[in-house]
Motif scaffolding. Structure first.
Motif, PDB file in Angstrom:
ATOM      1  N   LEU A 205      64.829  41.041  24.059  1.00 25.38           N
ATOM      2  CA  LEU A 205      66.090  41.627  24.024  1.00 25.38           C
ATOM      3  C   LEU A 205      66.140  42.951  24.916  1.00 25.38           C
ATOM      4  CD1 LEU A 205      67.297  40.786  20.543  1.00 25.38           C
ATOM      5  CD2 LEU A 205      68.368  39.821  22.553  1.00 25.38           C
ATOM      6  N   HIS A 206      65.137  43.717  24.541  1.00 24.96           N
ATOM      7  CA  HIS A 206      64.768  45.012  25.419  1.00 24.96           C
ATOM      8  C   HIS A 206      64.769  44.945  26.804  1.00 24.96           C
ATOM      9  CE1 HIS A 206      62.216  49.005  25.578  1.00 24.96           C
ATOM     10  NE2 HIS A 206      63.552  48.983  26.161  1.00 24.96           N
ATOM     11  N   LEU A 207      64.176  43.855  27.166  1.00 24.90           N
ATOM     12  CA  LEU A 207      64.297  43.483  28.837  1.00 24.90           C
ATOM     13  C   LEU A 207      65.412  43.651  29.491  1.00 24.90           C
ATOM     14  CD1 LEU A 207      61.558  40.920  29.693  1.00 24.90           C
ATOM     15  CD2 LEU A 207      62.139  42.783  30.719  1.00 24.90           C
ATOM     16  N   GLY A 208      66.560  42.879  28.851  1.00 23.51           N
ATOM     17  CA  GLY A 208      67.862  42.723  29.316  1.00 23.51           C
ATOM     18  C   GLY A 208      68.491  44.334  29.330  1.00 23.51           C
ATOM     19  N   HIS A 209      67.987  44.630  28.134  1.00 23.90           N
ATOM     20  CA  HIS A 209      68.813  46.376  27.903  1.00 23.90           C
ATOM     21  C   HIS A 209      68.243  47.253  29.138  1.00 23.90           C
ATOM     22  CE1 HIS A 209      70.691  49.230  25.685  1.00 23.90           C
ATOM     23  NE2 HIS A 209      69.783  50.181  25.919  1.00 23.90           N
ATOM     24  N   ALA A 210      66.805  47.025  29.379  1.00 21.61           N
ATOM     25  CA  ALA A 210      66.273  47.842  30.215  1.00 21.61           C
ATOM     26  C   ALA A 210      66.804  47.662  31.765  1.00 21.61           C
ATOM     27  CB  ALA A 210      64.862  47.634  30.146  1.00 21.61           C
ATOM     28  N   VAL A 211      67.102  46.333  32.033  1.00 21.82           N
ATOM     29  CA  VAL A 211      67.793  46.211  33.300  1.00 21.82           C
ATOM     30  C   VAL A 211      69.138  46.709  33.463  1.00 21.82           C
ATOM     31  CG1 VAL A 211      68.634  44.513  34.760  1.00 21.82           C
ATOM     32  CG2 VAL A 211      66.560  44.001  33.678  1.00 21.82           C
ATOM     33  N   LEU A 212      69.870  46.649  32.241  1.00 26.48           N
ATOM     34  CA  LEU A 212      71.114  47.335  32.259  1.00 26.48           C
ATOM     35  C   LEU A 212      71.105  49.033  32.644  1.00 26.48           C
ATOM     36  CD1 LEU A 212      73.509  45.891  29.831  1.00 26.48           C
ATOM     37  CD2 LEU A 212      73.912  46.201  32.231  1.00 26.48           C
ATOM     38  N   SER A 213      70.289  49.616  31.668  1.00 23.09           N
ATOM     39  CA  SER A 213      69.934  50.782  31.605  1.00 23.09           C
ATOM     40  C   SER A 213      69.375  51.566  33.051  1.00 23.09           C
ATOM     41  CB  SER A 213      68.858  51.599  30.570  1.00 23.09           C
ATOM     42  OG  SER A 213      69.137  50.755  29.416  1.00 23.09           O
TER      43      SER A 213
END
Lengths: 284, 231, 318
Positions: A205-213
């Protein structure tokens, strides 16, 4: 109720399964694009004669204000965004898991400090902190990644620390201690394998969040600097030409959306398999 | 010197929500070589805590524990880890006594690997088969995970682990209380058998007077952290 | 009751600690970062040229004027002492008091935050209820798909798409700016959709959980009307966890305002922070961050309290 719950459970499984396959399909597509990226046009080649061209057969996603091929830029940006996000998640996970293991196992003053840090970090909106850190270090891809790692470890530490506290009370830990194992081997060989599962789901889930950030920082002009192709930075450039060239803004955003969607769906699926009791809905 | 373990005025006090709990409160006794001392008491009497204290899995508040003439309470962690070869624990819950992520084989050889007692794979395997036979398990068990074994089988694995280091003294913390009655007898027989063969001393913790009578040379009764009588 | 007071005091203390730690961290980062602060002020604020090479006396003058002669730790303590008394220093750029500037910007951000929160709830609760009531039907999947998409859609991109459609193509709403109801619509939709994505999922899952609980099963067995069960009994219980998510969303919202205010030229605190970071207006950044941290902590505390108030099973003190 029993039969009802069973049927709905099966429905749920099937629904999630389809979603996971969809997420996997997007991810494979992305990876294929990255592998095939050398086949596209040169993403940095400036051609002012042909700038702001709408999508055509020659330029699938059109050209930008400097005449560069938007499709090529998006494909090359995929490489940048995916690798950097992977590095951010990897480093955050390693640091966070290590801190969680140590503070959960040893307790005492180290644990108190860790808990205090976790509380402070989680008591603030992440992007705001990232903005301040990047603002201080200066804009750039590396500094953005650094800021996101500095903030990213916290959730891993929290989740791992909690699991360690319960695992270390289990009997097999005591039995191994009675056999004479040292702390390092106990932590690495016995505790870590028994606490790592939720951290793996979190990482997805962090991967998706990291792309967004990363893209958010890029959009605010603090991330990757031109001419490096990066989705958020491309959107920042495209914003100025929204009236003349919608394709400069629409396509990079679609790429971000698909990537994040893929990681979210995969994260859900992974949680469903590894950790069915957990109710975690989103990264946060 | 006949005593393997000597315990002198041992105390351990916990602070639990502002009240001091005297789990073990001034206990002295000894365990002889080749002997089984049964420690009997109701739940909450501090008998499990006492067992862990003898193995230094919990540090005492005060008092001494001697093992083969060495004062364990004064030892540093590194020295203690070495001496652990000679004293072992068989815990109450066999289903939680083995790492669920490890195959039985790996759990069985862990003590040997920690103390570097074997050289090479073939020697390791040989030893494992020897242990299997001693505790009455088959080769097929080795490749399984703990959740695929029954309680009795698991307890045999735990026993195999414990004896693999040639210990002199084993704390058996209610080793059969979680097992079926039919299995209980076979495990107790196994323990008594091994005691004879290997010359072990046991501290056998139980709440069941009948079992205590079967296994014990002497019986100590524990109540509210104190040992009331030894016979 | 004394338990409650103790709990609130503890949490307040923690909130104050968090705000102070944040200000220290921000100050440390900004003053320890590459480049001399005085030099940066000259380059970015006074002259406005990156390449400008200030003389020694220029730097000294700036240091005197802005009070930069002390070591960082002393500067920070001085700032903290003044801040406790309500003086957050003056902006390097405008020279005006930071506190006033933030207060001037506050109504714009508050308006945006409140309107988008309300809008997000108006979207999320009906969708979540619909989704749970029609579980495993096309309607349910549609609601879940809505939620999955809006979690994945970056809000800065969605803002651009909205501008593209409603302002540039249809020409019915302003591109950017502040002042009328029309200006409020697109920024609110941008923030509300991304917030509603998470709230929809949470409403659905917590409603499903409540619906499977004993008292609902009993009500069904008694033959109570399905709709009465759903709205009167289940929803009320299901909304409790939804309240916490609104608190968590607050962080999302505050991060979101930075981006959305920047895109739509909305004169709020988020844009103020983004602009200040660009020119390294340290007192202003410091003020904004402290303000945001304080707001976030207070809202979280209020949410937590109301949660505990609504659900008597939750105990204090742990």
């Amino acid at each position: 109720m029993g039969i009802d719950a069973n049927i709905s459970f099966n429905f749920m499984r099937r629904y999630l399964k389809n979603n996971t396959i969809f997420g996997l399909a997007i991810l494979l597509f992305l990876i294929a694009t990255v592998i095939l990226s050398p086949l596209t046009a040169d993403p940095t080649k400036i051609d002012l004669q042909n700038n702001l061209q709408p999508p055509s057969l020659k330029h699938m996603f059109g050209t930008d204000n400097l005449g560069r091929d938007v499709f090529a830029r998006i494909v090359h940006a995929a490489k940048v965004d995916l690798t950097i996000s992977l590095v951010i998640v990897g480093l955050s996970a390693v640091i966070g898991i290590a801190i969680g293991l140590i503070s959960g196992y040893y307790g005492g003053i180290i644990d108190k400090i860790t808990v205090c840090l976790i509380d402070i970090f989680l008591a603030l909106p992440e992007l705001i902190l990232a903005l301040v850190i990047v603002g201080a270090l200066g804009p750039g891809l590396l500094n953005s990644a650094l800021a996101l790692v500095a903030l990213g470890w916290v959730r891993y530490a929290r989740i791992v620390r909690g699991s360690v506290m319960s695992v270390k009370e289990r009997q097999f830990i005591e039995v191994s201690k009675a056999v004479g194992i040292d702390d390092f081997n106990l932590i690495v060989k016995h505790i870590l394998p028994n606490v790592v599962t939720p951290a793996i789901t979190l990482a997805m889930l962090h991967l998706g969040h990291a792309v967004l950030s990363l893209a958010s920082l890029g959009f605010l002009g603090l991330g990757a600097q031109p001419p490096t192709p990066e989705w958020g930075t491309m959107l920042n450039e495209g914003r100025v030409y929204l009236r003349e060239a919608w394709w400069m803004s629409v396509f990079p955003g679609l790429a971000i959306m698909l990537t994040v969607l893929s990681f979210t769906l995969l994260g859900d699926g992974l949680r469903d398999v590894l950790d069915p009791k957990s109710r975690r809905l989103v990264y946060g | 010197m006949d005593e393997t373990v000597i315990v002198d005025n041992l105390r351990v006090h916990f602070l639990l929500e502002d009240t001091i709990v005297k789990a073990v409160d001034g206990v002295s006794f000894h365990v002889n070589k080749n002997e089984t001392l049964a420690l009997i008491g109701e739940s909450g009497s501090g008998k499990s805590t006492l067992g862990k204290l003898l193995l230094m899995l919990i540090k005492p508040t005060s008092g001494e524990v001697y093992f083969n003439g060495l004062n364990l309470t004064k030892m540093r962690d590194r020295e203690l880890r070495k001496i652990r070869q000679e004293m072992q624990l068989i815990p109450q819950h066999p289903e939680d006594a083995l790492d669920p992520k490890w195959k039985i084989y790996d759990s069985m050889v862990e003590p040997l690997r920690i103390h570097k007692l074997v050289n090479g794979k073939s020697e390791e395997k040989e030893l494992v088969y020897e242990l299997l036979e001693m505790v009455g398990l088959q080769e097929e068990h080795l490749n399984r995970y703990p959740h695929e074994l029954s309680g009795g089988e698991l307890q045999r694995v735990v026993i195999a682990r414990a004896i693999s280091l040639n210990p002199k003294f084993i704390v058996c913390d209610e080793p059969t209380s979680m097992l079926d009655v039919s299995v209980q007898a076979s495990i107790i027989n196994l323990l008594l058998d091994l005691q004879k063969k290997l010359g072990l001393a046991y501290l056998f913790i139980t709440h069941d007077l009948e079992i205590a009578n079967v296994v014990a040379d002497r019986i100590a009764v524990m109540h509210h952290g104190k040992i009331h009588k030894i016979s | 009751m004394s338990n409650t007071i103790e709990y609130v005091l503890k949490r307040l203390l923690m909130a104050i600690l968090v705000v102070i730690a944040t200000s220290a961290l921000t100050f440390y980062l900004l003053s320890a970062s590459p480049g001399d602060t005085a030099e940066i002020i000259i380059k970015k604020v006074l002259v406005g040229e990156e390449e400008y090479n200030p003389t020694k006396s220029e730097i000294q003058t700036v240091k005197d004027v802005f009070g930069l002669n002390d070591p960082a730790i002393i500067c920070y303590l001085k700032w903290l002492w003044k801040a406790v008394h309500g003086d957050f220093g003056n902006s390097y750029v405008s020279g005006l008091p930071v506190f006033n500037e933030i207060l001037v910007r506050l109504p714009a951000t508050a308006l945006l935050a409140i309107s988008s929160t309300i809008l997000s709830i108006m979207i999320a609760i009906p969708l979540g209820v619909l989704s749970a009531a029609k579980q495993n039907t096309v309607v349910d999947y549609a609601c879940l798909a809505y939620s999955a998409f809006f979690i994945a859609i970056p809000n800065f991109w969605f803002a651009l798409i909205l501008i593209l459609i409603f302002s540039l193509y249809l020409g019915i709403l302003p591109v950017a700016g502040f002042g009328s109801f029309a200006h409020l619509i697109l920024p609110s939709i941008t923030l509300a959709t991304s917030m509603s994505a998470i709230t929809t999922r949470l409403t659905r899952s917590s409603l499903l959980e409540v619906l499977s609980q004993d008292f609902i099963v009993t009500a069904r067995a008694k033959g109570l009307n399905e709709n009465i069960i759903l709205y009167k009994h289940a929803l009320r219980n299901a909304l409790i966890p939804v309240i916490t998510i609104v608190g968590i969303q607050m962080g999302h919202l505050l991060s979101g305002t930075v981006i959305v205010e920047t895109v739509f030229g909305w004169p709020g605190i988020g844009k103020l922070l983004a602009d200040s970071i660009e020119v390294r207006d340290i007192p202003m950044i410091q003020g904004c961050v402290v303000f945001i941290a304080a707001m976030f902590s207070i809202v979280n505390l209020l949410v937590d309290l109301s949660y505990r108030f609504l659900d008597p099973r939750v105990k204090y003190g742990d």
